[in-house]
Design a protein around this motif. Structure first.
Motif, PDB file in Angstrom:
ATOM      1  N   VAL A 236      -3.892   4.264   3.563  1.00 17.83           N
ATOM      2  CA  VAL A 236      -4.457   3.408   2.519  1.00 17.83           C
ATOM      3  C   VAL A 236      -4.549   1.974   3.022  1.00 17.83           C
ATOM      4  N   GLU A 237      -3.501   1.508   3.685  1.00 25.60           N
ATOM      5  CA  GLU A 237      -3.494   0.141   4.220  1.00 25.60           C
ATOM      6  C   GLU A 237      -4.619  -0.074   5.238  1.00 25.60           C
TER       7      GLU A 237
ATOM      8  N   GLU B  72       1.258  -2.111  -5.891  1.00 24.91           N
ATOM      9  CA  GLU B  72       1.086  -1.188  -4.765  1.00 24.91           C
ATOM     10  C   GLU B  72      -0.214  -0.434  -4.975  1.00 24.91           C
TER      11      GLU B  72
ATOM     12  N   TYR C 256       0.839  -1.199   0.000  1.00 25.28           N
ATOM     13  CA  TYR C 256       0.000   0.000   0.000  1.00 25.28           C
ATOM     14  C   TYR C 256       0.871   1.244   0.000  1.00 25.28           C
TER      15      TYR C 256
END
Length: 112
Positions: free
Chosen positions: A10-11, A95, A5
């Motif tokens: 975002v993760e 990613e 990520y």
């Protein structure tokens, strides 16, 4: 396929879909989860391209090879590949950059 990520924020959203559902409409989250599940199950990006789920489109103007997947009419899931132009189909690592809505030249990131 290995998935990383762009950053911790975002993760957090992509590892907790209930958190994502608080920020995005349910149908968007369902589409994102379906695309992500297929990416996790695939051995390489060539399989994702062959499936065509989310209508993958190569984006230009990025330093690395970048693709978008349709979540809704104007909303896209953006991923960068750890690959060159020659190795897109055998790429085994991506990613996730986030989810954005673009109209013309304006980007509006929902999940940066």
């Amino acid at each position: 396929m290995r998935i990383s990520y762009a950053n911790k924020k975002v993760e957090e959203f992509f590892t907790d879909y209930s958190k994502m559902r608080k920020k995005l409409p349910f149908d968007w989250v369902r589409s994102i989860k379906k695309i992500m599940d297929h990416m996790m199950a695939a051995d390489n990006f060539g399989i994702i391209l062959a499936l065509g789920l989310g209508k993958p489109e190569k984006l230009s103007g990025y330093k690395r090879v970048t693709y978008s997947f349709h979540v809704s009419k104007n909303v896209r899931l953006i991923v960068e590949l750890n690959a060159t132009e020659d190795t897109i189909k055998i790429c085994e690592e991506i990613e996730v950059e986030g989810v954005n809505d673009y109209h013309g030249k304006k980007d509006n990131w929902y999940i940066p």
